[in-house]
Design a protein around this motif. Sequence first.
Motif, PDB file in Angstrom:
ATOM      1  N   ALA A  47      99.155  43.573  61.146  1.00 24.01           N
ATOM      2  CA  ALA A  47      98.229  44.059  62.156  1.00 24.01           C
ATOM      3  C   ALA A  47      97.245  44.918  60.937  1.00 24.01           C
ATOM      4  O   ALA A  47      96.231  45.380  61.113  1.00 24.01           O
ATOM      5  N   VAL A  48      98.042  45.425  59.820  1.00 29.81           N
ATOM      6  CA  VAL A  48      97.353  46.399  58.924  1.00 29.81           C
ATOM      7  C   VAL A  48      96.557  45.575  57.929  1.00 29.81           C
ATOM      8  O   VAL A  48      95.258  46.134  57.384  1.00 29.81           O
ATOM      9  N   VAL A  49      96.748  44.291  57.434  1.00 26.72           N
ATOM     10  CA  VAL A  49      96.431  43.636  56.508  1.00 26.72           C
ATOM     11  C   VAL A  49      94.580  43.471  56.760  1.00 26.72           C
ATOM     12  O   VAL A  49      93.847  43.685  55.922  1.00 26.72           O
ATOM     13  N   PRO A  50      94.323  43.054  58.033  1.00 34.90           N
ATOM     14  CA  PRO A  50      92.688  43.005  58.149  1.00 34.90           C
ATOM     15  C   PRO A  50      92.222  44.346  58.114  1.00 34.90           C
ATOM     16  O   PRO A  50      91.102  44.367  57.516  1.00 34.90           O
ATOM     17  N   LEU A  51      92.803  45.558  58.652  1.00 30.09           N
ATOM     18  CA  LEU A  51      92.058  46.659  58.360  1.00 30.09           C
ATOM     19  C   LEU A  51      91.958  46.981  56.646  1.00 30.09           C
ATOM     20  O   LEU A  51      90.970  47.502  56.330  1.00 30.09           O
ATOM     21  N   VAL A  52      92.845  46.764  55.976  1.00 33.69           N
ATOM     22  CA  VAL A  52      92.933  47.067  54.458  1.00 33.69           C
ATOM     23  C   VAL A  52      91.834  46.097  53.964  1.00 33.69           C
ATOM     24  O   VAL A  52      90.903  46.475  53.109  1.00 33.69           O
ATOM     25  N   ILE A  53      91.721  44.842  54.450  1.00 37.92           N
ATOM     26  CA  ILE A  53      90.533  44.021  53.858  1.00 37.92           C
ATOM     27  C   ILE A  53      89.363  44.563  54.159  1.00 37.92           C
ATOM     28  O   ILE A  53      88.377  44.566  53.311  1.00 37.92           O
ATOM     29  N   MET A  54      89.165  44.987  55.449  1.00 35.19           N
ATOM     30  CA  MET A  54      88.025  45.647  55.950  1.00 35.19           C
ATOM     31  C   MET A  54      87.599  46.782  55.014  1.00 35.19           C
ATOM     32  O   MET A  54      86.305  46.852  54.842  1.00 35.19           O
ATOM     33  N   LEU A  55      88.367  47.638  54.830  1.00 38.41           N
ATOM     34  CA  LEU A  55      88.081  48.839  53.753  1.00 38.41           C
ATOM     35  C   LEU A  55      87.640  48.409  52.489  1.00 38.41           C
ATOM     36  O   LEU A  55      86.786  48.911  51.853  1.00 38.41           O
ATOM     37  N   LEU A  56      88.413  47.482  51.852  1.00 36.16           N
ATOM     38  CA  LEU A  56      88.114  47.064  50.529  1.00 36.16           C
ATOM     39  C   LEU A  56      86.942  46.396  50.516  1.00 36.16           C
ATOM     40  O   LEU A  56      86.051  46.477  49.431  1.00 36.16           O
ATOM     41  N   ASN A  57      86.467  45.576  51.257  1.00 37.12           N
ATOM     42  CA  ASN A  57      85.176  44.924  51.428  1.00 37.12           C
ATOM     43  C   ASN A  57      83.890  45.859  51.652  1.00 37.12           C
ATOM     44  O   ASN A  57      82.790  45.521  51.172  1.00 37.12           O
ATOM     45  N   SER A  58      84.263  46.807  52.116  1.00 36.34           N
ATOM     46  CA  SER A  58      83.048  47.906  52.428  1.00 36.34           C
ATOM     47  C   SER A  58      82.806  48.586  51.072  1.00 36.34           C
ATOM     48  O   SER A  58      81.592  49.330  51.179  1.00 36.34           O
ATOM     49  N   LEU A  59      83.636  48.575  50.226  1.00 39.74           N
ATOM     50  CA  LEU A  59      83.489  49.268  49.110  1.00 39.74           C
ATOM     51  C   LEU A  59      82.769  48.200  47.871  1.00 39.74           C
ATOM     52  O   LEU A  59      82.758  48.721  46.623  1.00 39.74           O
ATOM     53  N   ARG A  60      82.448  46.957  48.134  1.00 41.76           N
ATOM     54  CA  ARG A  60      82.079  46.110  47.497  1.00 41.76           C
ATOM     55  C   ARG A  60      80.466  45.671  47.812  1.00 41.76           C
ATOM     56  O   ARG A  60      80.011  45.826  48.818  1.00 41.76           O
ATOM     57  N   THR A  61      79.899  44.975  46.816  1.00 45.04           N
ATOM     58  CA  THR A  61      78.438  44.521  46.909  1.00 45.04           C
ATOM     59  C   THR A  61      78.492  43.131  47.621  1.00 45.04           C
ATOM     60  O   THR A  61      79.418  42.534  47.480  1.00 45.04           O
ATOM     61  N   ASN A  62      77.158  42.683  48.133  1.00 44.53           N
ATOM     62  CA  ASN A  62      77.216  41.503  48.651  1.00 44.53           C
ATOM     63  C   ASN A  62      77.338  40.289  47.677  1.00 44.53           C
ATOM     64  O   ASN A  62      77.944  39.213  48.054  1.00 44.53           O
TER      65      ASN A  62
END
Length: 299
Positions: A47-62
Amino acid sequence: MTAAPTTRRPDSLPPVVSEPRPRRGRRDRGWAAAMTTTALWLYAAVAVVPLVIMLLNSLRTNRDLATQPLGLPLQPDFTSYQRAWIEASFSTYFLNSIVVTVSSVVIATAVSLLAAYALARAKGRLMSVIEAVFVSGLMMPVFLMIVPIFYLLDSFGLVSTRTGLVMVYAAVSVPFSVFVLTTFFRQLPGELEEAARLDGAGPFRMFWSVMAPLVRPAIATVVVFRFVPIWNDFFYPLILIRDQQKYTLPVGLTSFFGEYQTDWSTLFAGLVIATVPLIFLFLVATRQIIAGLTAGMGK
């Protein structure tokens, strides 16, 4: 203590003391507890893995997301949060969601608390029928109610208003809240009310100062289980709200999806902003439930 069983040897030698056999039930319970704990930790990790991926991807560029979808933000970029909050009007959507969700939960909880107390303490066939009407609301599909709800709000001029949306959410939340709170009120002994009545407390004082504090765990449960679906609801705002300035977060997130291109970095930032209040609510509600249960055990 019971002495260990002894075995008499035939050759007049000293008796041999046999060791007691370990109980298999205790060992089986230990294995079951270990397997349950492991399964829960695995579920929490999934359950936590998608949240971590979402947080990490929010700190990256397109560009980084297009070349390496599962990469790490070696150089964190916070501009996506600025674009989501200011340029994409996410501040407006966030405020709309806060106003609609908090107002709906407060109204539904207050009404359900009074109704549940009356249903739990009153006796009679009429109260049984009223309780059955409340419970029947749990079986009504959402999609079947949208047409009469739309015409009802349109007749009062409440379509595309936050007030109409709050009224719909509050009404939909009442059946579940009444069901949970009634169950908790019925578990409280009637001697508490008799003692409060002997001390001179009136009906409202008895309810507010004696009975309501004892069902704090139920109130916290109702708040959490109604806050989350209202906060994440996409269906009702999409149908009932026509003004973009009154969109809630789920509907506002659709503005990031274009016909030919999607701003994934800003979308992930918006998802993080929408998730933070839910995480905070779960932390606060968990503490409230534990505190309420502990206070009840201490008393």
